[in-house]
Write an enzyme that holds these catalytic residues in place. Sequence first.
Site, short mmCIF file in Angstrom:
data_model
loop_
_atom_site.label_atom_id
_atom_site.label_comp_id
_atom_site.label_asym_id
_atom_site.label_seq_id
_atom_site.Cartn_x
_atom_site.Cartn_y
_atom_site.Cartn_z
CB CYS A 103 8.57 25.14 -7.44
SG CYS A 103 10.28 24.56 -7.88
CB CYS A 106 11.15 20.82 -5.20
SG CYS A 106 11.80 22.61 -4.99
CG ASP A 513 -20.23 -10.34 -4.72
OD1 ASP A 513 -20.36 -11.27 -5.24
OD2 ASP A 513 -19.85 -10.51 -3.47
CG ASP A 704 -17.32 -8.66 -0.34
OD1 ASP A 704 -17.85 -9.17 -1.32
OD2 ASP A 704 -17.35 -9.31 0.90
CG ASP A 708 -16.60 -9.40 -5.92
OD1 ASP A 708 -16.96 -10.09 -6.68
OD2 ASP A 708 -16.99 -9.06 -4.83
#
Length: 809
Positions: A103, A106, A513, A704, A708
Amino acid sequence: MTEQCFHCGLPVPPDSHFRIHQGKQERPACCAGCQAVAQTIIDAGLDEYYRHREASGQPAEALPAELLQQIALYDQTDLQRAFVRDEGNDVHEAALMLEGVTCAACVWLIEQQLLRMDGVMSVDINYTSHRARVRWDRGRLPLSRLLEAIGRIGYRAHPYDSARQEALMQKERKQAINRLWVAGLSMMQVMMYAVPIYVAQSNEIEPRFLWILHWASFLLTLPVMLYSALPFYRGAWRDLQARRVGMDTPVTIGILTAFGASTWALIEHIAQGVYFDSVSMFVFLLLGGRYLEGMARRKAGEALESLVKLIPAFAHQLIDWPGSRQTVEVAVSMLNPGARLLVRPGETIPVDGCVLEGHSSSNESLLTGESRPIDKAPGSPVIAGSVNLTSPLVVEVAEAGQNTRLAAITRLLDQALAQKPRMAVLADRFASLFVALLLLTALGSFIAWEFIDPSRSLWIMVAVLVISCPCALSLATPTALTAAGGRLARTGVLVTQGHALETLVSTTDVVFDKTGTLTDGKMRLLAWQSLSPSFDELTVLSLARQLESGSEHPLARAILADAPDCPAAQALQNHPGRGVEGQIAGRTWRLGNAAFVAELSGQHLQEDDWQAGSSLIWLGNSEQVVARLAIGDQPREEAAASIASLRQRGLRVHLLSGDGEATVARLADKLAIDAWRATATPRDKLDYVSDLQAQGRHVLMVGDGINDAPVLARADVSIAMGGGTDVARASGDMVLIDDSLSLIPEALDIAARTRRIISQNLWWAAGYNLIALPLAVSGHVTPWLASLGMASSSLLVVSNALRLIKRKT
């Protein structure tokens, strides 16, 4: 009266002397194991666990010496490679699978136990999959201590194994089928006894036979009540312990009320009050509906989960390559960078690496969404999880295990699955409120019908409880988002944040970018021009390559890209920042900037607009300047079409770059970008996006690089390139696995379609309840028909969401 163990709930033997100390109270324990586990939990200040757990634990055992020895083995670096990632500075992340979790309490207990240990930085446990990710400082805490800490509170942790996880899921599905089978068989048998009663005329069946049929129905309904309906009871009990009302609460009340009333009517010989057929029927219909919903949800998420299972366990390592092709089987987790592997046709490539020998093609569709085979030749990169199709390949290992690109995607997947979208949270909150109102409505209908027709009051209340259970309302949003996430993952877009799809729909501005995003990030030879009739273009290129042979400068690599093995010039001299000088056929040549080459030739060089925005390199000797070459970063092939598609949707496109104005202006003009800014620092990019947001614009940022990451996090929604840095991918809300910009318009379309389907689902769920509830309250719906209506409503919502999985939009 026999005492029950405080930890596991089993009877305590009369001669037991084990006691658990909780404050000033002593609690009984059945054995030393339960005593040790419970005392550990209480001494750690985690006794809140015992107030929130849904079921008693299993009898606990003290960790045996053999298990402690096995746990200690996991401190070895070689064994950790398969499931532990090194993040640097002694920070590591382990992927674990938990046993014994029953549950949410836990999950809470394990998290708190680990977070209180010195050196543990974060714990993320997915309750659905029982998969945990733990980040800790290995210099302060060995992994074995973490595993022991979990074991001391009655659970077990193992390195994550997808096969073992699949076995557990199969077990759950089998159990669901068994419950459904028992309910279906009982329903059919009970209906066989109920139909004669319904169709017979008054007094046509003798009373003694009539009550035999009723008692037979009672006995056949017992397995449904004691076994098939258990999931509803557990859900209602969990909600009760959490002091809230959920989907299972009205269903459980309806089932127990109907069965209890029918049993009472059976004992009191009130024939009009016996409806065991309705009880077995709506348990069967509810279980059937939930099983189909579960199948649909697994289908919606299978594209995401399949990423976890791609890597094989073993690989063929070459012993003496290139001298021989002899191989030995090794565990993928034991491979180091630089190892050479043989990948046969049809096998899954187990590592990120580079092809050393062989020509073949690979299927990378599950990773990138690209359905066409990708040609592979010496020098070609390969991705872990892709499939070698046609011929054997010799591959050099670059990254293995937790450092591969696929492992990074899996970590992002875990992060996404652990989050709950805002729309789903709001729907759940509304559903909880609706359940509370439903319970009041059911009670009100019972009281009202007690005055109108007491014989119908109970069954009308049951029908109200069942027919308006807001399962469809609660499923409306998460099923659509899960289906959309699976569809996007197959096309090459990984959703890593829960809010991404719902935020993407409101986008007004897209900010790109430049390097590595709109362009491929690689310097290329764009053009070359002869300035002397005596030197054609092929001769110019040959001279340039001889001068640059052996150089590692990015501009040199661009010139040598198509001819890396050309002969080198003699007496080569490198002049940093200016160019290179060498002897070819007894003559001195220079290749470099205008001033450097003009110094040798004595010729004045006139600048013009040729290839504006590119890096210009001049070639000349002591007599003349013979040529110039333009080197630059080209836009991605799909960039122009993608931007045009975005603009057709009414979005304003922006370009931010740290490059010079000429380069940025040329690219913006070429791609028809609305607004651009050059020489932008990370702070400038952040301010630019913030200014747009201050104007009420909703910004999608695509980038990327490390620089950035701040602006990706600041934007309303962000997309990181899959080939970018780990920092950028971690900051993005979505990741383009194959770096294809053409997927951005498709993601926008899927997001818009997802919102439409969510709206349809919500309107249907609301409309259904507005129609069904008055019908049930007015007595026009029987309990079994109510269960059929509720199950059908939920299935309709899930089926509508599954339309998102289709390839065409």
